[in-house]
Design a protein around this motif. Structure first.
Motif, PDB file in Angstrom:
ATOM      1  N   ASP A 207       1.508   4.226  -8.332  1.00 53.26           N
ATOM      2  CA  ASP A 207       0.488   4.037  -7.295  1.00 53.26           C
ATOM      3  C   ASP A 207       0.165   2.572  -7.047  1.00 53.26           C
ATOM      4  O   ASP A 207      -0.926   2.251  -6.569  1.00 53.26           O
ATOM      5  N   GLU A 209       0.996   0.502  -4.873  1.00 48.96           N
ATOM      6  CA  GLU A 209       0.663   0.180  -3.484  1.00 48.96           C
ATOM      7  C   GLU A 209      -0.807   0.509  -3.182  1.00 48.96           C
ATOM      8  O   GLU A 209      -1.519  -0.260  -2.543  1.00 48.96           O
ATOM      9  N   LEU A 210      -1.224   1.659  -3.704  1.00 48.84           N
ATOM     10  CA  LEU A 210      -2.614   2.088  -3.521  1.00 48.84           C
ATOM     11  C   LEU A 210      -3.575   1.051  -4.121  1.00 48.84           C
ATOM     12  O   LEU A 210      -4.565   0.669  -3.489  1.00 48.84           O
ATOM     13  N   GLN A 213      -3.836  -1.943  -2.054  1.00 50.70           N
ATOM     14  CA  GLN A 213      -4.687  -1.704  -0.875  1.00 50.70           C
ATOM     15  C   GLN A 213      -6.171  -1.822  -1.212  1.00 50.70           C
ATOM     16  O   GLN A 213      -6.976  -2.207  -0.369  1.00 50.70           O
ATOM     17  N   ASP A 234      -8.573   3.919   4.974  1.00 51.71           N
ATOM     18  CA  ASP A 234      -7.951   5.248   4.887  1.00 51.71           C
ATOM     19  C   ASP A 234      -7.439   5.557   3.490  1.00 51.71           C
ATOM     20  O   ASP A 234      -7.601   6.657   2.982  1.00 51.71           O
ATOM     21  N   SER A 235      -6.805   4.538   2.876  1.00 53.18           N
ATOM     22  CA  SER A 235      -6.178   4.789   1.572  1.00 53.18           C
ATOM     23  C   SER A 235      -7.202   5.219   0.522  1.00 53.18           C
ATOM     24  O   SER A 235      -6.904   6.032  -0.344  1.00 53.18           O
ATOM     25  N   GLN A 238      -8.064   8.778   1.128  1.00 53.61           N
ATOM     26  CA  GLN A 238      -6.951   9.685   0.788  1.00 53.61           C
ATOM     27  C   GLN A 238      -6.678   9.760  -0.709  1.00 53.61           C
ATOM     28  O   GLN A 238      -5.823  10.519  -1.157  1.00 53.61           O
ATOM     29  N   ALA A 239      -7.399   8.966  -1.485  1.00 56.32           N
ATOM     30  CA  ALA A 239      -7.113   8.910  -2.928  1.00 56.32           C
ATOM     31  C   ALA A 239      -7.993   9.876  -3.715  1.00 56.32           C
ATOM     32  O   ALA A 239      -8.323   9.633  -4.870  1.00 56.32           O
TER      33      ALA A 239
END
Ligand code: ZN
Length: 308
Positions: A207, A209-210, A213, A234-235, A238-239
């Motif tokens: 994760d 990338e998450l 972000q 958004d991320s 969405q987590a």
């Protein structure tokens, strides 16, 4: 080598290896420690060592005997793994089944091994039922309870088991694992989120990338209008399934900034995150919690007069 693919907890490796070498295997063990640090891997390897029929006690599991071959193909008749069936709890029926099977003599090896993963999810009825077996185990039986939350266990169960305590992995052990398997080490903030758990470290590796972000969102909170923050978050929304780790990460980043700048707004933001974590564990509406989190943090950075 024993336990060679498992990192950390070298003292447990020595202890269990010694148990095998001296053929001093007890009837019931409790493997206790944080989630994701290798306890059930240890239990599986230990089971293999116990079941191995080689006469060379310094080289178990031998990997060559019939028992080892059957174990490697998950077909050993004297081994049983019990886990929560519905992912939630271990029921009395599962323990009754164990008792039915444990009464039958071993077929291939001289012992029978029962590993109960997530034993702390056993219902009270299941624990009371298991107690009977722990009190009078067949001489060939070995039961290994694997768990993280000891307080969920009946004292009568605890007193019947030999406790083996596992420790969280050290940062250099986690980094050694990652250099070997991924060719990189972990970012310091990520290491703190993992809290010594290899399982969590592997998850966060996937994760990355998450987490990157999240740094962008934090930057945006400090620099941009609230509308932009919402548009770029958004991320975070969405987590949902890993929100506690993500919030922990944000909190660690903020803590570093607090230490660096001594700016109390970061301390206030950490408090907001802690409140959000609590609210989320009490099943509050997820999106509303995140809305509120972002808004309150944004206010810290942009409102002149804050109530904090
Ligand atoms: Zn063997």
């Amino acid at each position: 080598m024993h336990f060679e693919h498992i990192i950390g907890n070298d003292n447990v490796k020595s202890l269990l290896t010694h148990t095998i070498r001296t053929n001093n295997i007890l009837h019931s063990y409790m493997f206790i420690g944080l989630d994701g640090i290798g306890k059930s891997l240890f239990a599986k390897d230990f089971a293999n060592m116990i079941l191995c029929t080689s006469t060379d006690f310094t080289n178990k599991p031998c990997g060559l005997c019939e028992a080892c071959t059957l174990y490697a193909s998950s077909n050993h008749p004297d081994f049983m793994l019990i886990e929560p069936e519905d992912g939630k709890s271990i029921k009395i029926e599962q323990i009754r089944y164990l008792q039915e099977k444990i009464a039958e003599k071993p077929i291939t090896s001289s012992k029978k091994v029962y590993v109960i993963n997530d034993s702390d999810t056993m219902t009270k009825e299941a624990q009371n039922c298991l107690l009977k077996t722990l009190e009078e185990p067949p001489e060939y039986a070995v039961i290994i309870l694997v768990l993280s939350n000891e307080s969920q266990m009946l004292p009568t169960i605890k007193s019947r088991c030999t406790k083996i305590v596992f420790h969280a992995l050290k940062q250099d052990e986690l980094n050694a694992y990652f250099s070997l398997h991924y060719g990189n080490t972990l970012d310091d903030n990520i290491l703190k989120v993992c809290n010594g758990s290899i399982k969590k470290a592997i998850e966060t590796q996937d994760d990355m990338e998450l987490y990157t972000q999240m740094n962008t969102i934090l930057h945006s909170l400090e620099q941009n209008d609230m509308i932009d923050v919402w548009n770029n978050s958004d991320s975070l929304y969405q987590a949902k399934d890993k929100i506690q780790s993500v919030l922990e990460y944000i909190s660690i980043v903020l803590m570093n900034q607090l230490l660096y700048s001594q700016d109390m707004r970061y301390a206030n933001c950490i408090q907001i995150i802690e409140q959000t974590k609590k609210r989320l564990t009490s099943n509050a509406n997820f999106d509303m919690c995140i809305d509120n989190l972002l808004l309150k943090m944004w206010e810290e950075f942009h409102e002149k007069y804050s109530w904090h």
